[in-house]
Design an enzyme around this catalytic site. Structure first.
Site, PDB file in Angstrom:
ATOM      1  N   GLN A  62      22.164  37.442  47.994  1.00 42.20           N
ATOM      2  CA  GLN A  62      23.248  37.271  48.951  1.00 42.20           C
ATOM      3  C   GLN A  62      24.136  38.498  49.183  1.00 42.20           C
ATOM      4  O   GLN A  62      24.480  38.823  50.330  1.00 42.20           O
ATOM      5  CB  GLN A  62      24.145  36.090  48.514  1.00 42.20           C
ATOM      6  N   SER A  63      24.520  39.176  48.098  1.00 40.64           N
ATOM      7  CA  SER A  63      25.557  40.207  48.258  1.00 40.64           C
ATOM      8  C   SER A  63      25.107  41.345  49.174  1.00 40.64           C
ATOM      9  O   SER A  63      25.781  41.668  50.162  1.00 40.64           O
ATOM     10  CB  SER A  63      25.967  40.764  46.888  1.00 40.64           C
ATOM     11  N   PHE A 100      19.696  45.837  43.412  1.00 42.74           N
ATOM     12  CA  PHE A 100      18.846  45.469  42.283  1.00 42.74           C
ATOM     13  C   PHE A 100      19.664  45.420  41.004  1.00 42.74           C
ATOM     14  O   PHE A 100      20.777  45.964  40.949  1.00 42.74           O
ATOM     15  CB  PHE A 100      17.734  46.515  42.091  1.00 42.74           C
ATOM     16  N   LYS A 155      23.135  41.838  34.599  1.00 45.77           N
ATOM     17  CA  LYS A 155      22.853  41.195  35.888  1.00 45.77           C
ATOM     18  C   LYS A 155      24.012  40.258  36.206  1.00 45.77           C
ATOM     19  O   LYS A 155      24.591  39.661  35.294  1.00 45.77           O
ATOM     20  CB  LYS A 155      21.586  40.350  35.785  1.00 45.77           C
ATOM     21  N   GLU A 183      27.106  35.356  41.754  1.00 49.11           N
ATOM     22  CA  GLU A 183      28.412  35.005  42.335  1.00 49.11           C
ATOM     23  C   GLU A 183      29.462  34.502  41.327  1.00 49.11           C
ATOM     24  O   GLU A 183      30.541  35.059  41.193  1.00 49.11           O
ATOM     25  CB  GLU A 183      28.180  33.924  43.412  1.00 49.11           C
ATOM     26  N   ASP A 243      29.780  37.612  46.131  1.00 48.09           N
ATOM     27  CA  ASP A 243      28.618  38.110  46.873  1.00 48.09           C
ATOM     28  C   ASP A 243      29.014  38.605  48.254  1.00 48.09           C
ATOM     29  O   ASP A 243      28.939  39.788  48.553  1.00 48.09           O
ATOM     30  CB  ASP A 243      27.588  36.987  47.026  1.00 48.09           C
ATOM     31  N   GLY A 262      52.020  33.318  48.524  1.00 41.93           N
ATOM     32  CA  GLY A 262      53.032  34.237  49.040  1.00 41.93           C
ATOM     33  C   GLY A 262      54.437  33.752  48.766  1.00 41.93           C
ATOM     34  O   GLY A 262      54.653  32.897  47.898  1.00 41.93           O
ATOM     35  N   GLY A 263      55.385  34.283  49.514  1.00 42.91           N
ATOM     36  CA  GLY A 263      56.786  33.944  49.277  1.00 42.91           C
ATOM     37  C   GLY A 263      57.246  32.675  49.985  1.00 42.91           C
ATOM     38  O   GLY A 263      58.412  32.310  49.879  1.00 42.91           O
ATOM     39  N   GLN A 264      56.338  32.027  50.714  1.00 45.35           N
ATOM     40  CA  GLN A 264      56.719  30.806  51.431  1.00 45.35           C
ATOM     41  C   GLN A 264      56.001  29.635  50.775  1.00 45.35           C
ATOM     42  O   GLN A 264      54.779  29.532  50.878  1.00 45.35           O
ATOM     43  CB  GLN A 264      56.301  30.909  52.914  1.00 45.35           C
TER      44      GLN A 264
HETATM   45  N1  CAO Z   1       8.199  46.424  45.190  1.00 49.00           N
HETATM   46  C1  CAO Z   1       8.035  46.464  43.851  1.00 49.00           C
HETATM   47  N2  CAO Z   1       8.919  45.947  42.988  1.00 49.00           N
HETATM   48  C2  CAO Z   1      10.015  45.354  43.514  1.00 49.00           C
HETATM   49  C3  CAO Z   1      10.246  45.278  44.898  1.00 49.00           C
HETATM   50  C4  CAO Z   1       9.276  45.838  45.749  1.00 49.00           C
HETATM   51  N3  CAO Z   1       9.394  45.805  47.076  1.00 49.00           N
HETATM   52  N4  CAO Z   1      11.409  44.615  45.090  1.00 49.00           N
HETATM   53  C5  CAO Z   1      11.881  44.298  43.874  1.00 49.00           C
HETATM   54  N5  CAO Z   1      11.043  44.740  42.931  1.00 49.00           N
HETATM   55  C6  CAO Z   1      11.180  44.633  41.474  1.00 49.00           C
HETATM   56  C7  CAO Z   1      12.278  45.489  40.906  1.00 49.00           C
HETATM   57  O1  CAO Z   1      11.889  46.820  40.864  1.00 49.00           O
HETATM   58  C8  CAO Z   1      12.465  44.847  39.555  1.00 49.00           C
HETATM   59  O2  CAO Z   1      11.449  45.309  38.690  1.00 49.00           O
HETATM   60  P1  CAO Z   1      11.718  45.848  37.174  1.00 49.00           P
HETATM   61  O3  CAO Z   1      12.706  44.912  36.547  1.00 49.00           O
HETATM   62  O4  CAO Z   1      10.357  45.792  36.585  1.00 49.00           O
HETATM   63  O5  CAO Z   1      12.260  47.219  37.253  1.00 49.00           O
HETATM   64  C9  CAO Z   1      12.153  43.392  39.820  1.00 49.00           C
HETATM   65  O6  CAO Z   1      11.581  43.340  41.119  1.00 49.00           O
HETATM   66  C10 CAO Z   1      13.320  42.440  39.786  1.00 49.00           C
HETATM   67  O7  CAO Z   1      14.495  42.998  40.366  1.00 49.00           O
HETATM   68  P2  CAO Z   1      15.913  42.509  39.867  1.00 49.00           P
HETATM   69  O8  CAO Z   1      15.998  42.704  38.387  1.00 49.00           O
HETATM   70  O9  CAO Z   1      16.955  43.143  40.698  1.00 49.00           O
HETATM   71  O10 CAO Z   1      15.837  40.961  40.249  1.00 49.00           O
HETATM   72  P3  CAO Z   1      16.236  39.672  39.396  1.00 49.00           P
HETATM   73  O11 CAO Z   1      15.782  38.520  40.229  1.00 49.00           O
HETATM   74  O12 CAO Z   1      15.737  39.689  38.018  1.00 49.00           O
HETATM   75  O13 CAO Z   1      17.829  39.720  39.328  1.00 49.00           O
HETATM   76  C11 CAO Z   1      20.040  39.811  40.312  1.00 49.00           C
HETATM   77  C12 CAO Z   1      18.580  39.326  40.450  1.00 49.00           C
HETATM   78  C13 CAO Z   1      20.753  39.469  41.587  1.00 49.00           C
HETATM   79  C14 CAO Z   1      20.698  39.096  39.130  1.00 49.00           C
HETATM   80  C15 CAO Z   1      20.029  41.344  40.068  1.00 49.00           C
HETATM   81  O14 CAO Z   1      19.291  41.958  41.084  1.00 49.00           O
HETATM   82  C16 CAO Z   1      21.439  41.952  40.032  1.00 49.00           C
HETATM   83  O15 CAO Z   1      22.170  41.796  39.055  1.00 49.00           O
HETATM   84  N6  CAO Z   1      21.806  42.666  41.079  1.00 49.00           N
HETATM   85  C17 CAO Z   1      23.073  43.383  41.145  1.00 49.00           C
HETATM   86  C18 CAO Z   1      24.241  42.465  41.350  1.00 49.00           C
HETATM   87  C19 CAO Z   1      24.076  41.600  42.556  1.00 49.00           C
HETATM   88  O16 CAO Z   1      23.900  42.037  43.673  1.00 49.00           O
HETATM   89  N7  CAO Z   1      24.225  40.293  42.325  1.00 49.00           N
HETATM   90  C20 CAO Z   1      24.367  39.339  43.395  1.00 49.00           C
HETATM   91  C21 CAO Z   1      23.141  38.800  43.865  1.00 49.00           C
HETATM   92  S1  CAO Z   1      23.491  37.534  44.998  1.00 49.00           S
HETATM   93  O17 CAO Z   1      24.043  36.273  44.092  1.00 49.00           O
END
Ligand code: CAO
Length: 424
Positions: free
Chosen positions: A16-17, A96, A135, A138, A167, A246-248
């Protein structure tokens, strides 16, 4: 022409973010190329599905006006294609988990070497510090950014809010950083890194609570209803229920029908300049001159009594009748509108804030359009792309690959197979 016409964005975002940020930029006219993993795509395509086999509303409502290309960033040919896109784009956006982009080989140094003019924009859960490798989703951001500790009622647990301030709020912050960096680049000729941490974004939106934290060291927070109720403050800003920030002073009051309708309520603000109009409206003209009620300071310890008395009046009317009457007297208030009511609100449809969009596999659906209105750059809302729908188009238009180049990319496994829907 659109405000960001000519700006090309490599959108490496998911969930989402990040997608809220790039969707805003797309609505402002940027060409947003969303990179997704072949065969899988953004995980939200399949989350909370309401129509079998169709992209979820979670995905479609966050990815309008984008093109989708599938690339395996861990495949050598896929990396080469990505490098070509880095060279061809003005901005790369990613959210990511910490370290994932580096592990794919796209460190900031490498990205800069490929394209010194590129802006690399990232969302992470936390900035540098003890949690920088974590990681974040939201509600984690709402809890660690000060929102949850200040939301809810004093005698209840911390609460998360429905507004996705972690997000979508951080996506909005990042979009502003990107636009500022693009503007700076017109003078410096250089790209730069833009980062927005979700904890920081939430804290920024909770700025008034940090204000209150400091005021608390100098004495009780008189506008919090707990003060009027004689309940002492602790050392941290408490949850303030529906107190106005706020103040109101303000509170949510029952309206006619509250017994059966969970949204038959109105937010009522006892704004000082219209106090006399409030007294007349609720049938308490004597409060206009009574020293216990005539001034804002005199009223502060009596807010509970005041709001209970106003509520006796609001309960005799619907929330819309209260709104009409109050507005005639310039008294600020707002009915509690449900999502059902908002979806049907004609004025929001007229301004494009609520839009109906058609989609080839799920049919028509409602979405929230661009809330930012530019007089010279009106937003149109196009449906979200199918997985890999524009893979070949982007390889040809942006990277100038010919038939042979596209076939080679396909055979190497770098871009996967075209999805069934996209092929159709
Ligand atoms: N080709 C190859 N690999 C890909 C790819 C692509 N096109 N797109 C994604 N990947 C891979 C990544 O490289 C990663 O691989 P490794 O862990 O082996 O390096 C893997 O997919 C997973 O990516 P991720 O760790 O970002 O995804 P996740 O689902 O495990 O975690 C989230 C999701 C949101 C918790 C994490 O991305 C995060 O903390 N992001 C930053 C904060 C953020 O934006 N949070 C809000 C998200 S919305 O609620």
């Amino acid at each position: 022409m659109k405000a960001l016409e000519g700006v090309r964005i490599l959108d490496f975002t998911h969930v989402q973010s990040g997608p809220t940020c790039t969707q805003l930029l797309a609505w402002l006219g940027a060409d947003v190329i969303k990179v997704e993993r072949p065969g899988i795509g953004d995980i939200t395509r399949g989350q909370l599905r309401d129509v079998p086999d169709a992209d979820s509303l979670y995905f479609t409502m966050l990815n309008h006006n984008k093109r989708s290309i599938t690339i395996d960033g861990k495949n050598p040919k896929g990396k080469e294609i990505l490098e070509g896109l880095v060279k061809a784009c003005d901005v790369m956006v990613e959210n990511f988990a910490p370290g994932a982009l580096d592990r794919m080989g796209f460190t900031w140094e490498h990205i800069q070497a490929l394209n010194p003019k590129i802006i690399l924009a990232s969302i992470k859960g936390f900035g540098p510090g003890p949690y920088e490798d974590c990681k974040v989703y939201e509600n984690v951001a709402q809890c660690t950014g000060g929102s949850a500790s200040t939301t809810g009622f004093r005698d209840g647990p911390p609460l998360v809010t429905g507004a996705q301030i972690g997000d979508s709020g951080t996506g909005l912050h990042l979009a502003l950083g990107i636009v500022a960096a693009l503007y700076q680049r017109t003078k410096s000729g250089r790209g730069q890194r833009v980062t927005a941490a979700m904890q920081d974004g939430v804290l920024n939106l909770c700025r008034v609570k940090m204000r209150d934290q400091q005021r608390l060291t100098r004495g009780p927070l008189a506008e919090y209803s707990q003060h009027g109720e004689g309940i002492p403050f602790g050392s941290a800003v408490p949850r303030s229920g529906n107190d106005s920030g706020g103040g109101q002073p303000g509170w949510i009051l029952k309206c006619k029908g509250w017994e059966t309708d969970p949204n038959a309520y109105i937010y009522f603000i006892t704004q000082a300049p219209v106090w006399k109009a409030i007294c007349d409206m609720i049938g308490k003209p004597e409060w206009k001159t009574d020293p216990d009620f005539a001034t804002p300071n005199a009223r502060l310890p009596r807010l509970r009594l005041i709001f209970d008395t106003i509520e006796e009046w609001t309960m005799t009317k619907t929330k819309f009748e209260v709104m009409d009457l109050c507005n005639q007297a310039d008294i600020p208030c707002g009915p509690i509108l449900s999502m059902e009511e908002l979806a049907e609100e004609p004025s929001l449809r007229e301004t494009g804030t609520i839009v109906e969009v058609d989609h080839p596999t799920r049919g028509p659906y409602l979405s929230v359009g661009n809330p930012i209105k530019l007089s010279d750059s009106p937003s149109e809302v196009w449906r979200s792309p199918l997985l890999g729908e524009h893979t070949e188009e982007i390889l040809r238009d942006v990277l100038n690959l010919d038939d042979e180049g596209v076939a080679e990319a396909r055979e190497s496994g770098a871009i996967g197979e075209p999805s069934r829907e996209a092929a159709e």
